[in-house]
Write an enzyme that holds these catalytic residues in place. Structure first.
Site, PDB file in Angstrom:
ATOM      1  N   SER A  63       0.792  -1.242   0.000  1.00 59.01           N
ATOM      2  CA  SER A  63       0.000   0.000   0.000  1.00 59.01           C
ATOM      3  C   SER A  63       0.816   1.280   0.000  1.00 59.01           C
ATOM      4  CB  SER A  63      -0.933   0.030   1.207  1.00 59.01           C
ATOM      5  OG  SER A  63      -2.073  -0.700   0.912  1.00 59.01           O
ATOM      6  N   LYS A  66       0.306   3.397  -2.902  1.00 58.96           N
ATOM      7  CA  LYS A  66      -0.918   4.209  -3.061  1.00 58.96           C
ATOM      8  C   LYS A  66      -0.593   5.708  -3.039  1.00 58.96           C
ATOM      9  CE  LYS A  66      -3.972   0.640  -1.285  1.00 58.96           C
ATOM     10  NZ  LYS A  66      -4.543  -0.017  -0.110  1.00 58.96           N
ATOM     11  N   TYR A 188      -4.055  -2.435 -10.185  1.00 60.80           N
ATOM     12  CA  TYR A 188      -3.973  -2.297  -8.721  1.00 60.80           C
ATOM     13  C   TYR A 188      -3.053  -3.371  -8.113  1.00 60.80           C
ATOM     14  CZ  TYR A 188      -5.320  -2.534  -3.817  1.00 60.80           C
ATOM     15  OH  TYR A 188      -5.273  -2.590  -2.442  1.00 60.80           O
ATOM     16  N   TYR A 240      -4.320   2.996   8.058  1.00 67.23           N
ATOM     17  CA  TYR A 240      -5.598   2.293   8.201  1.00 67.23           C
ATOM     18  C   TYR A 240      -6.331   2.835   9.424  1.00 67.23           C
ATOM     19  CZ  TYR A 240      -2.339  -0.788   5.678  1.00 67.23           C
ATOM     20  OH  TYR A 240      -1.377  -1.283   4.854  1.00 67.23           O
ATOM     21  N   VAL A 258       1.213  -3.780   3.839  1.00 67.86           N
ATOM     22  CA  VAL A 258       1.178  -5.084   4.506  1.00 67.86           C
ATOM     23  C   VAL A 258       2.429  -5.932   4.229  1.00 67.86           C
ATOM     24  CG1 VAL A 258      -1.341  -5.213   4.737  1.00 67.86           C
ATOM     25  CG2 VAL A 258      -0.240  -6.182   2.703  1.00 67.86           C
TER      26      VAL A 258
HETATM   27  N1  GLU Z   1      -2.335  -5.438  -1.893  1.00 67.99           N
HETATM   28  C1  GLU Z   1      -2.864  -5.326  -0.574  1.00 67.99           C
HETATM   29  C2  GLU Z   1      -4.356  -5.553  -0.589  1.00 67.99           C
HETATM   30  O1  GLU Z   1      -5.040  -5.004  -1.387  1.00 67.99           O
HETATM   31  C3  GLU Z   1      -2.536  -3.979  -0.032  1.00 67.99           C
HETATM   32  C4  GLU Z   1      -2.882  -3.835   1.394  1.00 67.99           C
HETATM   33  C5  GLU Z   1      -1.975  -2.940   2.152  1.00 67.99           C
HETATM   34  O2  GLU Z   1      -0.767  -2.938   2.014  1.00 67.99           O
HETATM   35  O3  GLU Z   1      -2.563  -2.200   2.946  1.00 67.99           O
HETATM   36  O4  GLU Z   1      -4.870  -6.304   0.170  1.00 67.99           O
END
Ligand code: GLU
Length: 304
Positions: A63, A66, A188, A240, A258
């Site tokens: 993430s 992002k 994604y 988060y 993650v």
């Molecule tokens: N590729 C992970 C998912 O979509 C990203 C989650 C993350 O790193 O927060 O579940």
């Protein structure tokens, strides 16, 4: 203060304690990583660089990408992106679907999976070769052509990505995804599967700390106002449903993934990346959180 000494001392201290938490095994390929990997890279705006442990080992940034996708979309589309995604902390887990129903398919922020899907959709609409163009964008900001997608991680996530597929299709049902959901999801999953080291991440994210928000090579990535806003969203939504806690304990804008990476920036001063794959129950690196809390507390290098 001798920054190198402080970093090494905190690293040793934390490495000698129990490494709690669990690796993100819901993506099978991520389960293969060594849970004891632990790296840190500090990079100041004056180019003072210090690395400790596994700071040059590549890992799945997940993430953290992002933020880079958001900056690409923000540069391309300007403020019209805020018609399709909000800037409020959600208080829900990264992959939550619950608010989308009442919010008519408008994700609360671009750092939850739903928001990142909408940002991905915008880039898929705009770019000729989305995966290639995005990778080149990241390489340019980092100043390195050694950055790649892990096809194995992207494939692994796609093979079990039922929740992300549900999210993307659900948002499409509200009309907030323009493209074929499969195309958006492929972009994604690849974006999350970029592999970088702590050193490469610190170099990349330095543009959010540098004077006048420029890359290490002096290139302006985003306007000053847009860069400031990306930092603001990292501050409020980067962790988060633990974003408040990170702000409270560490006091820096940042973003986690993650894969166990955390990048944090102090605008005008430095960027720091920590990687340790075991995650706490909120999905953030257990040692990463501990390291950054200790570092900003001891050095008083927090924005508050
Ligand atoms: N590729 C992970 C998912 O979509 C990203 C989650 C993350 O790193 O927060 O579940």
């Amino acid at each position: 203060m001798n920054c190198k000494e402080v970093l090494e001392r905190i690293y040793k201290e934390i490495a000698s304690k129990e490494n709690k938490g669990a690796i993100a095994t819901y993506i099978p390929e991520l389960a293969k990583v060594n849970p004891d990997n632990f790296g840190v890279c500090f990079l100041s705006v004056n180019n003072e660089e210090h690395g400790v442990g596994d700071w040059q080992t590549k890992f799945s940034i997940q993430s953290i990408s992002k933020v880079l996708a958001l900056s690409f979309a923000y540069k391309t589309f300007g403020d019209e992106i805020w018609e399709r995604v909000g800037v409020e902390p959600s208080g829900t887990p990264f992959n939550s679907l619950v608010q989308l129903e009442s919010d008519n398919g408008i994700p609360r922020n671009p750092f939850m999976n739903s928001g990142a899907m909408v940002i991905s959709d915008m880039l898929v609409s705009h770019l000729e070769n989305p995966k290639e163009d995005f990778l080149n964008y990241v390489r340019e900001i980092c100043g390195s052509d050694q950055i790649q997608y892990s096809e194995a991680v992207a494939k692994s996530e796609a093979s079990v990505g039922y929740r992300n597929k549900a999210l993307c299709n659900f948002i499409k049902s509200f009309g907030n995804i323009e493209n074929d959901p499969n195309e958006v999801l492929d972009f994604y999953f690849h974006k999350c599967a970029i592999e970088m080291s702590c050193q490469e991440l610190s170099k990349t994210f330095l543009f959010l700390a540098n004077h006048d928000f420029r890359t290490t090579k002096g290139k302006k990535v985003l306007s000053t106002s847009k860069s400031k806003r990306i930092n603001a969203i990292m501050q409020t939504c980067g962790f988060y449903d633990e974003s408040g806690e990170f702000s409270f304990k560490v006091g820096l804008p940042g973003k986690s993934g993650v894969g166990g990476g955390i990048v944090a920036v102090y605008p005008g001063k430095y960027c720091i990346t920590v990687w340790s794959p075991k995650l706490n129950e909120k999905g953030n690196s257990y040692r990463g959180m501990q390291f950054l809390e200790t570092f900003t507390t001891e050095t008083e290098l927090s924005i508050f």
